[in-house]
Design a protein around this motif. Structure first.
Motif, PDB file in Angstrom:
ATOM      1  N   SER A 208       0.826  -1.205   0.000  1.00  0.00           N
ATOM      2  CA  SER A 208       0.000   0.000   0.000  1.00  0.00           C
ATOM      3  C   SER A 208       0.862   1.256   0.000  1.00  0.00           C
ATOM      4  O   SER A 208       0.595   2.212  -0.715  1.00  0.00           O
ATOM      5  CB  SER A 208      -0.919   0.005   1.227  1.00  0.00           C
ATOM      6  OG  SER A 208      -0.161  -0.016   2.428  1.00  0.00           O
ATOM      7  N   LYS A 209       1.942   1.266   0.787  1.00  0.00           N
ATOM      8  CA  LYS A 209       2.844   2.417   0.805  1.00  0.00           C
ATOM      9  C   LYS A 209       3.633   2.505  -0.493  1.00  0.00           C
ATOM     10  O   LYS A 209       3.958   3.593  -0.957  1.00  0.00           O
ATOM     11  CB  LYS A 209       3.785   2.325   2.002  1.00  0.00           C
ATOM     12  CG  LYS A 209       3.091   2.457   3.346  1.00  0.00           C
ATOM     13  CD  LYS A 209       4.098   2.413   4.483  1.00  0.00           C
ATOM     14  CE  LYS A 209       3.401   2.566   5.825  1.00  0.00           C
ATOM     15  NZ  LYS A 209       4.356   2.519   6.960  1.00  0.00           N
ATOM     16  N   GLN A 211       2.558   1.672  -3.471  1.00  0.00           N
ATOM     17  CA  GLN A 211       1.691   2.229  -4.501  1.00  0.00           C
ATOM     18  C   GLN A 211       1.533   3.736  -4.338  1.00  0.00           C
ATOM     19  O   GLN A 211       1.551   4.484  -5.313  1.00  0.00           O
ATOM     20  CB  GLN A 211       0.327   1.536  -4.456  1.00  0.00           C
ATOM     21  CG  GLN A 211       0.380   0.081  -4.900  1.00  0.00           C
ATOM     22  CD  GLN A 211      -0.941  -0.643  -4.689  1.00  0.00           C
ATOM     23  OE1 GLN A 211      -1.806  -0.161  -3.961  1.00  0.00           O
ATOM     24  NE2 GLN A 211      -1.083  -1.800  -5.307  1.00  0.00           N
ATOM     25  N   SER A 212       1.403   4.209  -3.094  1.00  0.00           N
ATOM     26  CA  SER A 212       1.262   5.647  -2.872  1.00  0.00           C
ATOM     27  C   SER A 212       2.552   6.372  -3.211  1.00  0.00           C
ATOM     28  O   SER A 212       2.540   7.479  -3.746  1.00  0.00           O
ATOM     29  CB  SER A 212       0.873   5.921  -1.414  1.00  0.00           C
ATOM     30  OG  SER A 212       1.892   5.489  -0.531  1.00  0.00           O
ATOM     31  N   THR A 215       2.739   6.706  -6.969  1.00  0.00           N
ATOM     32  CA  THR A 215       1.849   7.765  -7.431  1.00  0.00           C
ATOM     33  C   THR A 215       2.450   9.128  -7.158  1.00  0.00           C
ATOM     34  O   THR A 215       2.400  10.025  -7.993  1.00  0.00           O
ATOM     35  CB  THR A 215       0.478   7.638  -6.732  1.00  0.00           C
ATOM     36  OG1 THR A 215      -0.069   6.336  -6.997  1.00  0.00           O
ATOM     37  CG2 THR A 215      -0.479   8.708  -7.224  1.00  0.00           C
ATOM     38  N   ALA A 216       3.052   9.297  -5.970  1.00  0.00           N
ATOM     39  CA  ALA A 216       3.671  10.578  -5.642  1.00  0.00           C
ATOM     40  C   ALA A 216       4.800  10.893  -6.598  1.00  0.00           C
ATOM     41  O   ALA A 216       4.987  12.034  -7.014  1.00  0.00           O
ATOM     42  CB  ALA A 216       4.185  10.550  -4.202  1.00  0.00           C
ATOM     43  N   GLY A 317      -3.076  13.230  -4.452  1.00  0.00           N
ATOM     44  CA  GLY A 317      -2.783  12.101  -3.575  1.00  0.00           C
ATOM     45  C   GLY A 317      -1.951  12.560  -2.377  1.00  0.00           C
ATOM     46  O   GLY A 317      -2.342  13.476  -1.646  1.00  0.00           O
ATOM     47  N   GLU A 318      -0.791  11.949  -2.187  1.00  0.00           N
ATOM     48  CA  GLU A 318       0.097  12.331  -1.095  1.00  0.00           C
ATOM     49  C   GLU A 318       1.122  13.391  -1.512  1.00  0.00           C
ATOM     50  O   GLU A 318       1.899  13.860  -0.685  1.00  0.00           O
ATOM     51  CB  GLU A 318       0.831  11.098  -0.556  1.00  0.00           C
ATOM     52  CG  GLU A 318      -0.094  10.090   0.111  1.00  0.00           C
ATOM     53  CD  GLU A 318       0.668   8.966   0.783  1.00  0.00           C
ATOM     54  OE1 GLU A 318       1.910   8.989   0.749  1.00  0.00           O
ATOM     55  OE2 GLU A 318       0.023   8.077   1.343  1.00  0.00           O
TER      56      GLU A 318
END
Length: 344
Positions: A208-209, A211-212, A215-216, A317-318
């Protein structure tokens, strides 16, 4: 022959006793070997082991001791071995005696993962999970995760590794792999289309981290591309000192060490890299005609004022950055700055 003085004062029995003692002492002296130069003694197996440097070459263990014993740290002196060291050396022809290793390790053990199994059909890549060197350090295959997992479970065992599955996530199966005291983690991650990504890391990968973070990284690339377009169409800037362009230079730069009455362009405040773009448009015009038309997948929100200029948050996102639109000193234009945290 005249009697001696001892024969006159001592009885015959005492004389005989003294004579016998003298004869015995003379006999012992004659039995002693003549003094010779001392011969070198053969060093013990422990001494040879102490002088041997760590090496990958297999060396037979000493017949007297299978495991090397730790040597106390305080050693007055170590005499050089008089028997030639059989270990190949790449230094001077006459090596100096080496101090004992306080924590010697058995030659048979290894902490290297150099012989880590390689999946037969694997190729470089991570199914686009990583970028740059992380991507080229990983491997990927078109085979499914069950087949890849079965291969590694068998191959790791054959090569002396200890592997234990520690994850129940079907998208990313993780094994804790140990050999020679070194621990790493084998991550078998399902690819988006098909196949499996094979990643060896120092800790389990949280999908999960991951993937984020991916994306970042993509968001940052898009944002940097927009900034590049802004710089290409901006006005040329020759920054002699921050006072040239900023009404409040202390809000962006630290004071100069040479001149306390000026500010140093090489010392931007934390969160600001010191670069900016000069445009002739007003802040409102730049937001509406430039940024909003290019950052369509980002959230652009007006936050507050700083340094006599407006601050907008750019978020996807983040990924978060802050655009600071500051009126240029002595001209109708605008200075555009980027902060990685909200300025205050």
């Amino acid at each position: 022959m005249k009697p001696s003085y001892l024969q006159k004062i001592l009885p015959s029995r005492s004389q005989a006793f003294i004579v016998s003692i003298a004869l015995s002492v003379h006999g012992l002296i004659l039995m002693l070997p003549l003094s010779e130069d001392p011969k070198p003694q053969s060093p013990s197996s422990e001494t040879v082991r102490i002088s041997r440097l760590p090496t990958t070459t297999s060396i037979p263990p000493s017949p007297k001791s299978v495991k090397p014993s730790p040597v106390p740290a305080k050693t007055p002196s170590v005499q050089p071995s008089l028997i030639p060291d059989v270990t190949p050396r790449s230094t001077a022809p006459t090596p100096k005696p080496q101090l004992p290793d306080a924590s010697p390790k058995p030659v048979a053990q290894t902490t290297s993962f150099d012989d880590f199994p390689q999946y037969p059909t694997a190729q470089l890549g991570s199914c686009n999970l990583f970028q740059g060197t992380q991507d080229t350090a990983s491997q990927q295959t078109q085979d499914g995760q069950p087949a890849v997992a079965q291969y590694f479970e068998q191959a790791l065992l054959e090569k002396g590794y200890t592997a234990q599955a520690i994850s129940s996530d079907p998208k990313a199966k993780v094994y804790q792999v140990v050999k020679g005291g070194t621990r790493k983690f084998l991550n078998l991650i399902l690819c988006a289309d098909q196949g499996t990504a094979i990643v060896l890391s120092n800790q389990p990968i949280d999908l999960s981290k991951l993937q984020s973070a991916t994306t970042a990284s993509q968001s940052e690339a898009l944002f940097d591309n927009v900034l590049s377009q802004l710089k290409q169409s901006g006005e040329p800037v020759i920054l002699v000192s921050p006072e040239t362009y900023f009404e409040q230079p202390g809000a962006f730069y630290a004071k100069s060490a040479k001149d306390p009455n000026s500010y140093d362009s090489d010392r931007p405040l934390p969160g600001f890299d010191g670069n900016f773009v000069y445009r002739k448009e007003t802040p409102e015009q730049l937001v509406s005609t430039f940024f909003q038309t290019r950052l369509t997948s980002f959230q652009l929100t007006k936050m507050t004022n700083y340094g006599n200029g407006q601050v907008y948050q750019v978020k996807q996102g983040e990924f978060v950055r802050y655009l600071n639109f500051v009126p240029a000193k002595g001209s109708p234009g605008t200075l555009v700055l980027v902060w990685n945290r909200i300025p205050s």
